[in-house]
Design a protein around this motif. Structure first.
Motif, mmCIF file in Angstrom:
data_model
loop_
_atom_site.group_PDB
_atom_site.id
_atom_site.type_symbol
_atom_site.label_atom_id
_atom_site.label_comp_id
_atom_site.label_asym_id
_atom_site.label_seq_id
_atom_site.Cartn_x
_atom_site.Cartn_y
_atom_site.Cartn_z
ATOM 1 N N ALA A 90 0.077 -1.093 0.128
ATOM 2 C CA ALA A 90 -0.019 -0.004 -0.559
ATOM 3 C C ALA A 90 1.415 1.262 0.585
ATOM 4 O O ALA A 90 0.569 2.775 -0.747
ATOM 5 C CB ALA A 90 -0.744 0.300 1.465
ATOM 6 N N GLU A 91 1.901 1.285 0.961
ATOM 7 C CA GLU A 91 2.974 2.308 0.775
ATOM 8 C C GLU A 91 4.494 2.028 1.271
ATOM 9 O O GLU A 91 4.524 1.538 2.096
ATOM 10 C CB GLU A 91 2.253 3.098 2.224
ATOM 11 N N VAL A 92 4.830 2.273 0.031
ATOM 12 C CA VAL A 92 6.567 1.800 0.549
ATOM 13 C C VAL A 92 7.142 3.226 1.769
ATOM 14 O O VAL A 92 6.982 4.362 0.970
ATOM 15 C CB VAL A 92 7.372 2.528 -0.984
ATOM 16 N N LEU A 93 7.525 3.258 2.764
ATOM 17 C CA LEU A 93 7.565 3.772 3.711
ATOM 18 C C LEU A 93 10.036 5.010 3.069
ATOM 19 O O LEU A 93 10.344 3.865 3.158
ATOM 20 C CB LEU A 93 7.880 2.928 4.785
ATOM 21 N N PRO A 94 9.243 5.698 3.244
ATOM 22 C CA PRO A 94 10.786 6.897 2.876
ATOM 23 C C PRO A 94 11.952 6.648 4.157
ATOM 24 O O PRO A 94 10.931 6.410 5.218
ATOM 25 C CB PRO A 94 10.041 8.147 2.980
ATOM 26 N N THR A 95 12.690 6.282 3.884
ATOM 27 C CA THR A 95 13.662 5.885 4.917
ATOM 28 C C THR A 95 13.688 6.622 5.782
ATOM 29 O O THR A 95 13.960 6.401 7.260
ATOM 30 C CB THR A 95 15.352 6.255 4.100
ATOM 31 N N SER A 96 13.291 8.057 5.467
ATOM 32 C CA SER A 96 13.174 9.488 6.706
ATOM 33 C C SER A 96 12.182 8.568 7.802
ATOM 34 O O SER A 96 12.463 9.123 8.707
ATOM 35 C CB SER A 96 13.109 10.239 6.258
ATOM 36 N N LEU A 97 11.284 8.082 7.219
ATOM 37 C CA LEU A 97 10.396 7.499 8.589
ATOM 38 C C LEU A 97 10.290 5.901 9.153
ATOM 39 O O LEU A 97 10.297 5.918 10.061
ATOM 40 C CB LEU A 97 9.232 7.080 7.418
ATOM 41 N N SER A 98 10.911 5.271 7.598
ATOM 42 C CA SER A 98 11.607 3.976 8.356
ATOM 43 C C SER A 98 12.814 3.671 8.448
ATOM 44 O O SER A 98 12.572 2.616 6.918
ATOM 45 C CB SER A 98 10.685 2.834 8.192
ATOM 46 N N LEU A 99 13.403 3.444 9.066
ATOM 47 C CA LEU A 99 15.007 3.473 8.712
ATOM 48 C C LEU A 99 15.874 2.282 8.947
ATOM 49 O O LEU A 99 15.327 0.961 9.292
ATOM 50 C CB LEU A 99 15.120 4.167 10.519
ATOM 51 N N PRO A 100 16.122 1.783 7.335
ATOM 52 C CA PRO A 100 16.051 0.166 6.818
ATOM 53 C C PRO A 100 16.801 -0.709 8.116
ATOM 54 O O PRO A 100 17.927 0.280 8.297
ATOM 55 C CB PRO A 100 16.368 0.051 5.489
#
Ligand SMILES: NCc1[nH]cc(CCC(=O)O)c1CC(=O)O
Length: 312
Positions: free
Chosen positions: A182-192
């Protein structure tokens, strides 16, 4: 060399990754015969228990490494994310191919985003890192533990009627499951996680013939990012049941890294970043870990660190 045997786990993602490397090798070296040694690891056998209580992420890797050391296979393909920072003597990461997209992805009905999850929504993940990050942003969310391979987790998400689940984009993409996202999470939101999206091709250090076959698969930029990320993880692994994220990128001749350590419930998160010339990647990761330790990560490790490593 006429033939190589590739050791792999039997999960659909592991098999995809091993076959992918096998086909890259036959393209590079026409006439090379590739076969697969499929193994069930301890990590696959104890799916019911939380990974952090059955011995950590090394579980998926150790038996495959023993297979290489015993000479039952010539190379192994791993998700780098599943590997601990110390490798056994006699083995090396001979090639790190170009990294796949390292971001996390929210799976669920089309149109869903983290922001649009209703109050108190139930979200599935098996990772301490993802739970911590989700709860830090949305303390109202209820995190539901999801274990097993990618397809199993998606099936459990539906069975339990969760609002959504967070998985690695790379795994979903490799398995052709992008339609679940549904949503690819930006690294700024979800740091890998450290190493997320990177395939690690491992062989015996002394096996110069196999190292020669693998050499053309190496990507120098991926190696720099991984060097920084794994130096960061190595410095922090003292407390390995703690949410940990680390992601490095390379722009020109500079490596830039962000890192995070948090409490499992997301009530405290210590974050930082660091940059330096690509030749200093190891020092960049190490210095970032030192910086986080000095700013509160040491307290988190003391309070929540235990002997085994979590899935990240
Ligand atoms: N922990 C299991 C695991 N190991 C590597 C990946 C994804 C592929 C990758 O990161 O290269 C996954 C699945 C997931 O986290 O959703």
């Amino acid at each position: 060399m006429k033939a190589v045997r590739i050791a792999t786990r039997q999960s659909p993602l592991a098999l995809w990754q091993a076959r992918h490397v096998g086909s890259l090798l036959t393209q590079l070296h026409p006439g090379l015969e590739v076969s697969f040694v499929e193994m069930t690891t301890a990590g696959d056998r104890f799916l019911a228990a939380p990974l952090s209580t059955v011995g950590g992420k090394g579980l998926f890797v150790k038996e495959i490494e023993q297979c290489l050391l015993d000479g039952r296979a010539d190379l192994a393909v791993h998700s780098l994310k599943d590997m601990t920072s110390v490798l056994p003597a006699g083995l090396l990461l001979a090639a790190l191919p170009v990294r796949e997209d390292p971001r996390d992805a929210l799976c669920g009905p089309a149109g869903l985003t983290i922001e649009r999850l209703p109050r108190g929504a139930r979200v599935g993940t098996s990772s301490l890192r993802r739970s911590c990050i989700l709860r830090a942003r949305r303390p109202d969310l209820e995190i539901v533990s999801l274990r097993g391979n990618v397809q199993t987790r998606l099936a459990r998400m539906r069975e339990l009627e969760l609002h959504g689940a967070v998985l690695a984009f790379a795994g979903l993409k490799r398995l052709g499951l992008e339609s679940e996202i549904a949503e690819v999470l930006p690294t700024s939101l979800s740091l890998p996680a450290v190493g997320q999206g990177v395939l690690a091709i491992q062989c015996r250090t002394e096996d110069v013939a196999v190292r020669g076959l693998l050499a053309p698969l190496e990507d120098a930029t991926t190696r720099v990012a991984v060097t920084a990320e794994r130096a960061f993880m190595a410095r922090l692994e003292g407390g390995c049941t703690v949410p940990l994220a680390g992601h490095a990128t390379v722009v020109g001749q500079t490596v830039h890294m962000r890192g995070l350590v948090g409490r499992p419930d997301g009530t405290k998160v210590v974050e930082g970043e660091r940059s330096g010339p690509v030749e200093t990647a190891l020092a960049v990761g190490d210095a970032l870990a030192e910086d986080l330790l000095a700013r509160g990560a040491a307290d988190i490790l003391r309070d929540f660190g235990r002997a085994s490593a979590p899935e990240s």
